[in-house]
Enzyme design. Structure first.
Site, PDB file in Angstrom:
ATOM      1  N   ILE A 112       0.831  -1.205   0.000  1.00 48.26           N
ATOM      2  CA  ILE A 112       0.000   0.000   0.000  1.00 48.26           C
ATOM      3  C   ILE A 112       0.873   1.266   0.000  1.00 48.26           C
ATOM      4  CG2 ILE A 112      -1.584   1.345   1.467  1.00 48.26           C
ATOM      5  CD1 ILE A 112      -2.879  -1.353   2.290  1.00 48.26           C
ATOM      6  N   TYR A 160      -3.312  -7.580  16.500  1.00 47.30           N
ATOM      7  CA  TYR A 160      -3.413  -6.662  15.353  1.00 47.30           C
ATOM      8  C   TYR A 160      -4.684  -5.814  15.484  1.00 47.30           C
ATOM      9  CZ  TYR A 160      -3.697  -5.129  10.437  1.00 47.30           C
ATOM     10  OH  TYR A 160      -3.770  -4.379   9.279  1.00 47.30           O
ATOM     11  N   THR A 178      -6.465  -6.291   1.599  1.00 44.76           N
ATOM     12  CA  THR A 178      -5.938  -5.712   0.358  1.00 44.76           C
ATOM     13  C   THR A 178      -4.864  -6.644  -0.197  1.00 44.76           C
ATOM     14  OG1 THR A 178      -6.368  -3.521   1.269  1.00 44.76           O
ATOM     15  CG2 THR A 178      -4.852  -3.614  -0.584  1.00 44.76           C
TER      16      THR A 178
HETATM   17  P1  NAD Z   1       3.337  -4.842   3.338  1.00 42.16           P
HETATM   18  O1  NAD Z   1       3.889  -5.898   4.198  1.00 42.16           O
HETATM   19  O2  NAD Z   1       3.175  -5.077   1.886  1.00 42.16           O
HETATM   20  O3  NAD Z   1       4.197  -3.482   3.515  1.00 42.16           O
HETATM   21  C1  NAD Z   1       4.489  -2.967   4.795  1.00 42.16           C
HETATM   22  C2  NAD Z   1       5.883  -2.362   4.783  1.00 42.16           C
HETATM   23  O4  NAD Z   1       6.178  -1.886   6.119  1.00 42.16           O
HETATM   24  C3  NAD Z   1       6.991  -3.369   4.424  1.00 42.16           C
HETATM   25  O5  NAD Z   1       7.756  -2.913   3.345  1.00 42.16           O
HETATM   26  C4  NAD Z   1       7.811  -3.483   5.702  1.00 42.16           C
HETATM   27  O6  NAD Z   1       9.201  -3.716   5.473  1.00 42.16           O
HETATM   28  C5  NAD Z   1       7.553  -2.128   6.356  1.00 42.16           C
HETATM   29  N1  NAD Z   1       7.882  -2.118   7.792  1.00 42.16           N
HETATM   30  C6  NAD Z   1       7.657  -3.100   8.711  1.00 42.16           C
HETATM   31  N2  NAD Z   1       8.187  -2.755   9.902  1.00 42.16           N
HETATM   32  C7  NAD Z   1       8.743  -1.519   9.741  1.00 42.16           C
HETATM   33  C8  NAD Z   1       9.437  -0.639  10.599  1.00 42.16           C
HETATM   34  N3  NAD Z   1       9.708  -0.962  11.879  1.00 42.16           N
HETATM   35  N4  NAD Z   1       9.848   0.558  10.113  1.00 42.16           N
HETATM   36  C9  NAD Z   1       9.624   0.885   8.807  1.00 42.16           C
HETATM   37  N5  NAD Z   1       9.000   0.075   7.936  1.00 42.16           N
HETATM   38  C10 NAD Z   1       8.551  -1.110   8.400  1.00 42.16           C
HETATM   39  O7  NAD Z   1       1.927  -4.445   3.994  1.00 42.16           O
HETATM   40  P2  NAD Z   1       0.719  -3.528   3.417  1.00 42.16           P
HETATM   41  O8  NAD Z   1      -0.427  -4.414   3.159  1.00 42.16           O
HETATM   42  O9  NAD Z   1       1.203  -2.630   2.361  1.00 42.16           O
HETATM   43  O10 NAD Z   1       0.371  -2.724   4.753  1.00 42.16           O
HETATM   44  C11 NAD Z   1       0.545  -1.322   4.884  1.00 42.16           C
HETATM   45  C12 NAD Z   1      -0.366  -0.832   5.998  1.00 42.16           C
HETATM   46  O11 NAD Z   1      -1.726  -1.067   5.632  1.00 42.16           O
HETATM   47  C13 NAD Z   1      -0.158  -1.555   7.340  1.00 42.16           C
HETATM   48  O12 NAD Z   1      -0.250  -0.606   8.392  1.00 42.16           O
HETATM   49  C14 NAD Z   1      -1.315  -2.526   7.390  1.00 42.16           C
HETATM   50  O13 NAD Z   1      -1.665  -2.871   8.702  1.00 42.16           O
HETATM   51  C15 NAD Z   1      -2.401  -1.722   6.691  1.00 42.16           C
HETATM   52  N6  NAD Z   1      -3.486  -2.544   6.158  1.00 42.16           N
HETATM   53  C16 NAD Z   1      -3.224  -3.544   5.269  1.00 42.16           C
HETATM   54  C17 NAD Z   1      -4.262  -4.329   4.809  1.00 42.16           C
HETATM   55  C18 NAD Z   1      -4.025  -5.477   3.852  1.00 42.16           C
HETATM   56  O14 NAD Z   1      -4.887  -6.375   3.785  1.00 42.16           O
HETATM   57  N7  NAD Z   1      -2.933  -5.497   3.092  1.00 42.16           N
HETATM   58  C19 NAD Z   1      -5.580  -4.097   5.249  1.00 42.16           C
HETATM   59  C20 NAD Z   1      -5.799  -3.071   6.159  1.00 42.16           C
HETATM   60  C21 NAD Z   1      -4.747  -2.293   6.604  1.00 42.16           C
END
Ligand code: NAD
Length: 277
Positions: free
Chosen positions: A21, A154, A187
């Protein structure tokens, strides 16, 4: 179609921007003329993504470490100018029953998903308040308004992000700094690998979340839920008597989606990364 005029030239920082995202949002905002800085704990991937997409700034950032976060924001302001928008996006979502969750993992989820958001908001606010402008956008989740077996910690972390962001909105009312929460449904990113969306709730694409963020920058509001259908169902179910709401959740399969129905093989690589293995 988002009005690019309001976004052109803005300095936007995105945590966890190496993939998923965060990267989709960086890409969408860059296309609308923003100056983009992405930071991520995964140094190799953030450098690859930053180089490939030609972002203004990219590098290592650990949202749980004050020196790392402040140093990254300093570098952004030195190179690109005052930060207009901070998107606190970094987050992890390990799945499983609470009793099986190792204590260090419980702390890690809260550290990244909650403390990282609080720290980032504080550091950005100290820069934005004296200028009387800025926008802090926190990526929460529909899990912040619901309760999903297999995601207890979470869920708690995302409820915290929503309460925190709403509080800042009131605490800094009238200062010129805006606060928003984004609540995505499941997502299609690595975070959701091996998980199938419950019935009636298709998974969103990261570009849909990016589009919602762009619209928020143009016309700030406190919350946006993506998809609209998932947001409506989650709000509606929340209004029902508890036993009815929980029954609907079970009927849609949300009770199993993050436990028995998880494809462990497809999820293995993500779980290892999220757990810091
Ligand atoms: P993703 O795993 O694809 O990307 C998340 C990124 O955060 C990764 O590149 C990871 O290296 C980085 N990260 C982790 N720990 C970190 C730290 N300590 N410092 C800096 N970077 C760090 O996940 P995503 O799906 O893109 O999620 C992004 C956000 O969206 C998150 O907060 C997640 O909870 C939220 N979200 C995701 C979904 C889903 O289904 N994908 C749904 C609702 C909310």
């Amino acid at each position: 179609m988002t009005d690019a005029k309001q976004i052109r030239g803005k300095v936007v920082v995105i945590t966890g921007g190496a993939r998923g995202i965060g990267l989709a949002t960086a890409t969408a905002l860059q296309a609308l003329g923003a100056q983009i800085a992405i930071g991520d704990i995964d140094e190799t991937t953030v450098k690859e993504s930053g180089t490939t997409r030609g972002f203004e700034l990219y590098g290592k950032l650990d949202v749980t470490d004050q020196d790392s976060f402040d140093g990254f924001l300093d570098e952004v302001e030195r190179t690109l100018g005052p930060i207009d928008v901070l998107i606190n996006n970094a987050g992890i979502m390990p799945t499983g029953k609470l009793v099986d969750e190792p204590d260090p993992l419980t702390r890690r989820i809260l550290d990244i998903n909650v403390y990282g958001v609080i720290l980032g908001s504080k550091l950005a606010l100290r820069r934005m308040l004296p200028r009387g402008s800025g926008h802090i956008i926190n990526i929460a989740s529909l899990a912040g308004e619901t309760h999903i077996p297999g995601l207890a910690t979470y869920n708690a972390s995302k409820h915290a992000v929503l309460g925190f962001t709403d509080t800042l909105r009131e605490e800094y009312r009238g200062t010129g700094v805006r606060f928003s929460s984004v609540l995505p449904t499941l997502t299609n990113t690595e975070l959701g690998s091996g998980v199938t969306a419950p019935k009636l709730l298709r998974a969103a694409e990261p570009e849909e979340i990016a589009d919602a963020v762009a619209k928020l920058i143009v016309a700030p509001k406190s919350k946006v839920r993506v998809t609209a259908v998932a947001g409506f169902i989650s709000q509606f179910v929340g209004l029902l008597p508890e036993a009815v709401g929980d029954g609907i959740g079970r009927a849609l399969g949300s009770g199993r989606a993050f436990l028995d129905d998880v494809d462990a093989d497809k999820r293995k690589a993500y779980e290892e990364r999220a757990r810091g293995a």
